[in-house]
Structures are given as C-alpha cells and as structure tokens.
Design an enzyme around this catalytic site. Structure first.
Site, PDB file in Angstrom:
ATOM      1  CB  CYS A 121       8.151   9.858 -31.667  1.00 57.71           C
ATOM      2  SG  CYS A 121       7.680   8.574 -30.481  1.00 57.71           S
ATOM      3  CB  CYS A 204       0.805   6.725 -29.344  1.00 58.18           C
ATOM      4  SG  CYS A 204       1.576   5.611 -30.540  1.00 58.18           S
ATOM      5  CB  CYS A 207       0.472  11.709 -29.623  1.00 59.52           C
ATOM      6  SG  CYS A 207       2.247  11.846 -29.314  1.00 59.52           S
ATOM      7  CB  CYS A 230       1.116   8.817 -37.558  1.00 58.28           C
ATOM      8  SG  CYS A 230       0.447   7.638 -38.750  1.00 58.28           S
TER       9      CYS A 230
END
EC number: 1.8.4.10
Length: 235
Positions: A121, A204, A207, A230
């Site tokens: 993602c 985000c 998360c 990330c």
C-alpha cells in the site's frame, strides 16, 4: 553541483550546528543556492514539516512543497495544509496523488490493502508517486531528525539517497522534539491538532495511532505490523 552520480567526486559541504537553528537555515540556504528549482520539499505536514516550511519560506518564499496525497489522511491533516496555504501564500504546494484511486486499488488488490500488505500500500500510494516527483529534480528535502527513531540516528545533513538516486537534504537532524515545539510556539505557527491528542507522528489514518511508547515518537505508526517506515527512507 553535488548530484547522485557525482557523490564520490564533489566535495561535501559542512555546516555549523551550534547556532540558533542548529544549522538548519545554513543547510537550506546552501541547498537552494546549489539546486535552485531542482530541489523540492516532500512534506507530510507533521510538526517537523511546519518548522521546515517556516524556515524554507525565509530562504525561498516560492519553494515547491510536495504532499503525497494518498487519499487516506486525517481530515485534520488537510485542515493543516489549508492553514499553511493561508500563512505562506507564495509557496507552491502540490498535492501529488497516486495513479490508482482507493476504489481502483481495492478492485485490483482487495479491500483495505493497508491491513494485509502495508508495504504494498505504501509503495503504491507514497513511494511510486514520490519517485515520479523526484525524477524531474536533483535533490529533495526531508524533515528527518536523528532523535525520531533508531532507524534515523545516522542521518546526515546531506545524504546520498540510493532508493531514489537523488540527494536528500535533512536540515533538522540535530533538533530535538523540544526544539521543534519551542520553535513552533515562539513563532505561533499553525500545526496539526492531532499532535495535541497524543499523535507525535502522523501519517495515513488507518495506519496511525497515538504513540504507544513515549520514548519512541513513531511507535504509533503501523502498530502491530512490525513496520516502522513507509518506504521513503532507507534504514
């Protein structure tokens, strides 16, 4: 000019770290002299980002600021961006979006990919978009601080970024959490209200949770996933 390909042959700059901004303004002044419009700031609009934006505005008022708009950020983050635009109207803030909408991503990879494969993602919604941005420039600015996490303790002011084949400039490496907040309060800067609700690091929404460990500012990111970055920064 110091570039990725000339890293071994061009002399690296050195900066004082004992002044009011612990070298940050000196680093930024050098970066914009060296690269001009060939450098961008990739900003998450967290508290370090707010400090950097204020410092950058003093050096280059029309600097390009890129926000990786994954479509999954907190509303409070978008509200912060709106406040920053009002405060610094000359800055060029670009909302960089991924190729896939959330609906298209779900159709291709399944619902809530961030739960099953957060690395994938992040790759789709952050890493690939940033790579596209950096393809057109020579260097980028990041708000990394050595104090943030064990994976960031060896960051330098100027770094060879092998992941993006770029030069990564990190003006805040010597700043502490206290330094950051002292600067924000001293200059009455706008910031994300989630910081006041236990979120020292904000990404985000799916998360990001309040910090689990007060000694690890990023402990609320990808909680339980065995993940701390990330993918934008090599560890």
């Amino acid at each position: 000019m110091l570039t990725y390909d000339r890293w071994e042959t061009v002399e690296k700059p050195s900066f004082p770290s004992d002044n009011e901004t612990k070298g940050a303004l000196d680093v930024l002044a050098w970066a914009y002299r060296e690269y001009g419009d060939e450098i961008v700031y990739a900003c998450s609009f967290g508290i370090e980002g707010i400090v950097l934006i204020d410092l950058i505005s003093q050096v280059k008022p029309d600097a390009e600021i890129v926000f990786l708009d994954t479509g999954l950020h907190f509303q409070e983050t978008y509200d912060t961006i709106a406040k920053v635009k009002e405060t610094y109207p000359s800055l060029r803030i670009i909302m960089k979006q991924p190729h896939l909408t959330l609906e298209e991503q779900a159709a291709q990879f399944g619902d809530e990919l961030w739960k099953r494969d957060p690395n994938k993602c992040c790759e789709l919604r952050k890493v690939i978009p940033l790579r596209e941005v950096l393809t057109g420039v020579t260097a980028w600015i990041s708000g990394l601080r050595r104090e943030q996490s064990p994976t960031r303790r060896h960051v330098e002011y100027v770094n060879k970024d092998d992941k993006f084949r770029s030069i990564k400039v990190c003006p805040l490496i010597h700043w502490t959490w206290k330094d950051v907040w002292n600067y924000v309060y001293k200059h009455s800067l706008p910031y994300n209200v989630l910081h006041d609700r236990g979120y020292p690091s904000i990404g985000c929404a799916p998360c990001t949770a309040p910090a689990l460990d007060p000694n690890d500012l990023r402990s609320g990111r990808w909680a339980g996933q065995g993940k701390t970055e990330c993918g934008l920064h090599l560890t």
